[in-house]
Structures are given as structure tokens and as C-alpha cells.
Design an enzyme around this catalytic site. Structure first.
Site, PDB file in Angstrom:
ATOM      1  N   ASN A 156      31.243-129.824  69.316  1.00 59.79           N
ATOM      2  CA  ASN A 156      32.576-129.780  69.924  1.00 59.79           C
ATOM      3  C   ASN A 156      32.894-131.156  70.504  1.00 59.79           C
ATOM      4  O   ASN A 156      32.454-131.498  71.609  1.00 59.79           O
ATOM      5  CB  ASN A 156      32.629-128.694  71.006  1.00 59.79           C
ATOM      6  CG  ASN A 156      34.032-128.526  71.565  1.00 59.79           C
ATOM      7  OD1 ASN A 156      34.928-129.312  71.249  1.00 59.79           O
ATOM      8  ND2 ASN A 156      34.233-127.525  72.400  1.00 59.79           N
TER       9      ASN A 156
ATOM     10  N   GLY B 166      44.300-121.669  64.599  1.00 60.13           N
ATOM     11  CA  GLY B 166      45.456-122.078  65.403  1.00 60.13           C
ATOM     12  C   GLY B 166      46.543-121.028  65.238  1.00 60.13           C
ATOM     13  O   GLY B 166      47.314-121.078  64.296  1.00 60.13           O
ATOM     14  N   GLY B 167      46.533-120.038  66.111  1.00 54.88           N
ATOM     15  CA  GLY B 167      47.601-119.033  66.101  1.00 54.88           C
ATOM     16  C   GLY B 167      47.485-117.973  65.028  1.00 54.88           C
ATOM     17  O   GLY B 167      48.482-117.329  64.695  1.00 54.88           O
TER      18      GLY B 167
ATOM     19  N   ASN C 146      44.766-122.747  78.414  1.00 53.79           N
ATOM     20  CA  ASN C 146      43.540-122.496  79.173  1.00 53.79           C
ATOM     21  C   ASN C 146      43.013-123.783  79.758  1.00 53.79           C
ATOM     22  O   ASN C 146      43.176-124.869  79.194  1.00 53.79           O
ATOM     23  CB  ASN C 146      42.465-121.838  78.284  1.00 53.79           C
ATOM     24  CG  ASN C 146      41.619-122.852  77.534  1.00 53.79           C
ATOM     25  OD1 ASN C 146      40.683-123.430  78.080  1.00 53.79           O
ATOM     26  ND2 ASN C 146      41.980-123.086  76.267  1.00 53.79           N
TER      27      ASN C 146
ATOM     28  N   CYS D  97      36.971-130.795  73.363  1.00 53.48           N
ATOM     29  CA  CYS D  97      37.406-129.994  74.515  1.00 53.48           C
ATOM     30  C   CYS D  97      38.430-130.777  75.337  1.00 53.48           C
ATOM     31  O   CYS D  97      38.153-131.904  75.754  1.00 53.48           O
ATOM     32  CB  CYS D  97      36.221-129.625  75.394  1.00 53.48           C
ATOM     33  SG  CYS D  97      36.749-128.792  76.901  1.00 53.48           S
TER      34      CYS D  97
ATOM     35  N   LEU E 215      34.606-125.408  80.407  1.00 52.25           N
ATOM     36  CA  LEU E 215      33.248-125.373  79.868  1.00 52.25           C
ATOM     37  C   LEU E 215      32.188-124.740  80.777  1.00 52.25           C
ATOM     38  O   LEU E 215      31.078-125.267  80.895  1.00 52.25           O
ATOM     39  CB  LEU E 215      32.815-126.816  79.555  1.00 52.25           C
ATOM     40  CG  LEU E 215      32.832-127.251  78.113  1.00 52.25           C
ATOM     41  CD1 LEU E 215      32.677-128.779  78.016  1.00 52.25           C
ATOM     42  CD2 LEU E 215      31.683-126.608  77.375  1.00 52.25           C
TER      43      LEU E 215
ATOM     44  N   GLY F  66      41.269-116.722  67.343  1.00 50.84           N
ATOM     45  CA  GLY F  66      40.946-117.119  68.716  1.00 50.84           C
ATOM     46  C   GLY F  66      41.766-116.370  69.729  1.00 50.84           C
ATOM     47  O   GLY F  66      41.421-115.263  70.151  1.00 50.84           O
ATOM     48  N   THR F  67      42.922-116.931  70.080  1.00 50.00           N
ATOM     49  CA  THR F  67      43.752-116.378  71.144  1.00 50.00           C
ATOM     50  C   THR F  67      44.077-114.898  70.914  1.00 50.00           C
ATOM     51  O   THR F  67      44.119-114.108  71.857  1.00 50.00           O
ATOM     52  CB  THR F  67      45.049-117.211  71.255  1.00 50.00           C
ATOM     53  OG1 THR F  67      44.672-118.584  71.397  1.00 50.00           O
ATOM     54  CG2 THR F  67      45.885-116.803  72.450  1.00 50.00           C
TER      55      THR F  67
HETATM   56  O1  RRO Z   1      36.013-124.432  78.120  1.00 47.72           O
HETATM   57  C1  RRO Z   1      37.142-124.903  77.879  1.00 47.72           C
HETATM   58  O2  RRO Z   1      37.947-125.191  78.767  1.00 47.72           O
HETATM   59  C2  RRO Z   1      37.594-125.181  76.509  1.00 47.72           C
HETATM   60  C3  RRO Z   1      36.796-125.694  75.514  1.00 47.72           C
HETATM   61 BR1  RRO Z   1      34.982-126.022  75.717  1.00 47.72          BR
HETATM   62  C4  RRO Z   1      37.366-126.039  74.261  1.00 47.72           C
HETATM   63  O3  RRO Z   1      36.728-126.539  73.318  1.00 47.72           O
HETATM   64  N1  RRO Z   1      38.689-125.818  74.104  1.00 47.72           N
HETATM   65  C5  RRO Z   1      39.460-125.291  75.064  1.00 47.72           C
HETATM   66  O4  RRO Z   1      40.670-125.113  74.873  1.00 47.72           O
HETATM   67  N2  RRO Z   1      38.891-124.967  76.274  1.00 47.72           N
END
Ligand code: RRO
Length: 326
Positions: free
Chosen positions: A153, A268-269, A95, A156, A99, A290-291
Site C-alpha cells: 500500500n 472505485g464505486g 474516511n 494511503c 491505519l 469496498g465502500t
Molecule cells: O486507514 C486508512 O485511513 C486508509 C488506508 Br490504510 C488506505 O489505504 N486508504 C484509505 O482510504 N484509508
């Protein structure tokens, strides 16, 4: 080097003689948060506001996570990165969202009142471009009653500046020194797998007064367009997540869990209860999905149910009794 204290009771394979007659107790303590079970969402991977719009009270009654972690917010509103923002990898996803968010004021006004109605503790994820911005975010968010904890965070991968505070233990220490005095609410530091010494960063976070750490964020990645060979993503690079990163995440979770005594939210996965159990065995107190939630929005609930089944099969009465692998 400090080793994580072993939990009381239990030995590999279980600690009870005979079959379990009741469902395993999945309760988990994350800093001062007493959670019904250990499965959270990874920040930015489950849009609770959209889900509430679609499912309403049904979602409140069967919320898939034991705490909800918001999408990361910044001080100023952001539009995010140019498209395309996603790439499907062989065993995961890259991705480059960048943000996008309404900014602190927009979040407090529009999103927080809705997120505050969720039936679980709310963790708000914040990212500043510098210490002053982090301080503004922590102060502005922590004073709101709807907020149970904050996630910092520092990891990122998708913004050109900032977010380097998780790369270096000294940077993390300096950030903690600035923000720790601003609130008594739990601060969870979200660590990056792109740091050369994630254990060192975790130790710095602990010394600086963090209450927990979460990891891993995504791994820097650069998918190529199969036709042209040029970068596929609008921003060029992004962050890899999903099953492809699970073994890396387990290694890093274990490295952090053996070097600090902070509770760890491992991710993570994770796609199944079996995956979740692997993270707990590696030293995680809680896990995050997550994913997999993009593929199956009910994944959080399924992972929790599968984890309970696995513990019952192994005759482990309480998740907290599970023996961690050193
Ligand atoms: O928004 C993002 O692109 C993003 C964030 Br804030 C993050 O912490 N981790 C990520 O993979 N994408």
C-alpha cells in the site's frame, strides 16, 4: 507505450452463437493466484475476523470474495486518527481512519492464524514509513504459509508521513528494488489516484518486478461541517470513495491497463455486476468491492452473481473472453 494484449476470442456483445446452457466461467488469474471468480474486497473494507465471529462456518461456506485482502498493517501498532473518522458524501464516503492496526508482531500472532482459516487465498496489505519498514513487513509476512500474496500500500491518504512512494515513479521503482528480492510470492502494488501520472507509477512497478497492481485507493478530500464550516474530520482531511469516484477509477484503470501488461485489480464505486463489468471492459482482470460492503456486507457475493447473469445474457461463456475496451 505498450498496449495491453487483447484476450483471445470474443467480440463486443459476446462470442457464442445461441443461448448459454451452462453458467459462465468466471475464473480469473491474478499473477499466480487462480481465483474462482474476479471479485475481491478492497483492503480495509471488510472485517473478516469480526464476520467469522458472527457467522462462523456459514461465512466460510459462502465467502463473498475469491481472495481476501487484509486491512493494511504497519511495523508498529497504531491507534489511528482522532474521531470523527467518517463523512457520508453525496455519493460516497470520506474516511480518515489513519491505519489503526496491531503492528507486524500483533498481526502475525493474533490475526494471521484466524485469517489463515478463510477458504480463499489471503493477500496481506502492508505499508511502511520508508524502505526499511516495507522490507521488514514483506520479509516478516511473506515467510508465513498462510499468505498467498502481498499488497504494497503506497497510497494511503491518511497519514502525515510516508506513503509517498506511490506518488512518483522513481520512488516506486526504488521501493520495488528493495523489496522484490525478499520474496517470490506475488507483489501487488496498490496505486494512488492522487498521483499526477498513475500510468507512469504502474510502469515503474512493472519494471521493478510487481506481479499486479490494484487501483484506485481513495481521493484526498476535506469535508466541511455544515454548521461551522470547519473541517468535519478529526484529522482534517481524508479519502473519498464510493460511486462518486467510479468514472475517475475507470479512467485510471484504463490508463494503467493500456500502459502495462500487469493484471489490474480495479476498484472505485463498484456496487453491482454492471459496475464490475465496466471495470473489466476498461482493462481490469479482477475487481474489488469496498465502500458498498459497509452498506451491504453481502455485496461481494451479489456483484459476482450479477456479473454472471450479465455475461450469460450477453452469451459470453468465459469472463476471460470478454473483449477489453482499448
Ligand atoms: O486507514 C486508512 O485511513 C486508509 C488506508 Br490504510 C488506505 O489505504 N486508504 C484509505 O482510504 N484509508
Amino acid at each position: 507505450m505498450r498496449r495491453r494484449p487483447r484476450r483471445a476470442g470474443g467480440r463486443p456483445g459476446g462470442d457464442l452463437a445461441g443461448a448459454l446452457t451452462t453458467a459462465p466461467d468466471l475464473r480469473a488469474t491474478l499473477a499466480s493466484l487462480e481465483l474462482a471468480h474476479p471479485v475481491l474486497n478492497g483492503s480495509g473494507t471488510f472485517d473478516a475476523i469480526a464476520a467469522l465471529r458472527v457467522f462462523g462456518d456459514e461465512l466460510r461456506e459462502r465467502f463473498p470474495f475469491s481472495a481476501f485482502v487484509s486491512k493494511t498493517i504497519t511495523v508498529e501498532p497504531r491507534a489511528g486518527n482522532p474521531p470523527p473518522r467518517l463523512w457520508e458524501a453525496a455519493a460516497g464516503m470520506v474516511n480518515s481512519i489513519g491505519l489503526p492496526n496491531k503492528g507486524l508482531t500483533g498481526f502475525l500472532r493474533h490475526d494471521l492464524p484466524v485469517l489463515g482459516t478463510l477458504p480463499v487465498p489471503l493477500v496481506v496489505s502492508v505499508a511502511g514509513f520508508g524502505h526499511d519498514e516495507f522490507a521488514q513487513l514483506v520479509a516478516g509476512v511473506a515467510e508465513r504459509d498462510e499468505v498467498a500474496a502481498l499488497e504494497l500500500n503506497v497510497s494511503c491518504p491518511n497519514v502525515k508521513s510516508g506513503c509517498v512512494m506511490g506518488d512518483d515513479p522513481r520512488e516506486t521503482a526504488a521501493l520495488m528494488e528493495r523489496v522484490r528480492p525478499l520474496t517470490t510470492k506475488p507483489l501487488i502494488v496498490k496505486l494512488t489516484p492522487n498521483a499526477s501520472d498513475v500510468g507512469g507509477v504502474a510502469v515503474a512497478a512493472e519494471h521493478g518486478g510487481a506481479d499486479a497492481v490494484s487501483l484506485i485507493n481513495t481521493l484526498r478530500a476535506r469535508p466541511a461541517d455544515p454548521e461551522s464550516g470547519r473541517p468535519w474530520l478529526g484529522a482534517g482531511s481524508g479519502g473519498l470513495s464510493g460511486p462518486a469516484v467510479k468514472a475517475i477509477a475507470l479512467e485510471q484503470v484504463n490508463a494503467v491497463a493500456t500502459r502495462t501488461s500487469l493484471p489490474v485489480v480495479g476498484m472505485g464505486g463498484i456496487r453491482s455486476g454492471r459496475d464490475a463489468l465496466d471495470f473489466v471492459a476498461a482493462g481490469a482482470t479482477c475487481v474489488a468491492v469496498g465502500t458498498e460492503s459497509f452498506r451491504d456486507p453481502a455485496a461481494g457475493e451479489r456483484v459476482r452473481a450479477e456479473l454472471a447473469q450479465l455475461l450469460a445474457k450477453r452469451r459470453v461463456a468465459r469472463l476471460a473472453d470478454l473483449v477489453r475496451v482499448p
